[in-house]
Enzyme design. Structure first.
Site, mmCIF file in Angstrom:
data_model
loop_
_atom_site.group_PDB
_atom_site.id
_atom_site.type_symbol
_atom_site.label_atom_id
_atom_site.label_comp_id
_atom_site.label_asym_id
_atom_site.label_seq_id
_atom_site.Cartn_x
_atom_site.Cartn_y
_atom_site.Cartn_z
ATOM 1 C CB ALA A 1 -0.912 -0.007 1.228
ATOM 2 C CB CYS A 2 0.692 4.329 -2.039
ATOM 3 S SG CYS A 2 1.292 6.030 -1.992
ATOM 4 C CB VAL A 3 3.840 5.391 2.738
ATOM 5 C CG1 VAL A 3 4.634 6.315 1.815
ATOM 6 C CG2 VAL A 3 3.886 5.944 4.160
ATOM 7 C CB ALA B 1 -1.669 3.906 3.546
#
Lengths: 91, 130
Positions: free
Chosen positions: B78-80, B83
């Site tokens: 998941a893209c930080v 997210a």
């Protein structure tokens, strides 16, 4: 270079069509499968596919214009992504 | 045989994209292809929370991804940035942002867009589900 355009909402097909070349393919999935029941689409010689699982889920399988649309299942969906050089999901 | 990566931006509950992506992933693995990575971006990251509690007669998308990842050794990333702003945080990001809890499902990892670029470079095909 030929691309597979993956369309998942009915209104997106008309938005995408001006950008799709003759040698490209168009695959309808999710809510976009309803377009395959509309009768003929003003496509410019592209090959047209529609995902049969999503047609069945909506009770539309028997309403498709079969002379224009190729019905494909998930295994054929995967094969199409290899048959075309790249896939473009129109979002 | 080909190597695939998937980019999933679909919201888990307002579109069909997550389910389509899972079905596509299962099918390509059944055909003997490799799935290198699934990258979750935009609303797609919402599926990475381990706190989803859908009704018993609905699919739990988080568990469906986790099962696939564990059985087939697939990276779920998941893209930080996507997210953090949606409240999907692991222990490190919770500490860094002084948050009182964390909710990332253990089958998922938090990382940056570089992981998407790398997946595009190292896969034969990238398929987007939005």
């Amino acid at each position: 270079m030929k691309s597979l355009y993956i369309i998942n909402q009915p209104q997106k097909l008309n938005q995408a069509l001006p950008f799709i070349s003759e040698q490209d393919g168009i695959l309808l999935i999710e809510d976009a499968v309803v377009v395959a029941t509309y009768g003929s689409v003003q496509a410019n010689h592209q090959t047209l596919y529609v995902l049969v699982e999503d047609l069945i889920a909506r009770g539309l399988k028997d309403k498709v214009g079969v002379e224009q649309w190729n019905l494909v299942d998930y295994p054929q969906f995967v094969e199409l992504t290899l048959q075309y050089d790249k896939s473009v999901s129109w979002l | 045989m080909a190597t695939y990566s998937l980019l999933v931006t679909a919201n888990p509950y307002s579109s069909q994209g997550q389910l389509s992506a899972i079905q596509f992933a299962k099918t390509l693995l059944e055909q003997g292809h490799e799935l290198m990575r699934v990258f979750f971006y935009a609303d797609g990251v919402l599926v990475a929370s381990r706190l989803h509690a859908p009704p018993a007669d609905e699919i739990n998308l988080t568990k469906a991804w986790a099962k696939l990842a564990i059985e087939k050794d697939i990276e779920l990333i998941a893209c930080v940035t996507a997210a953090n702003k949606r409240g999907i945080v692991n222990v490190a990001e919770a500490e860094r942002n002084a948050l009182t809890g964390n909710n990332l499902d253990p089958a998922f990892e938090i990382s940056g867009l570089g992981q998407l670029t790398e997946a595009m470079l190292n896969s034969d095909r990238l398929i987007t589900f939005g």
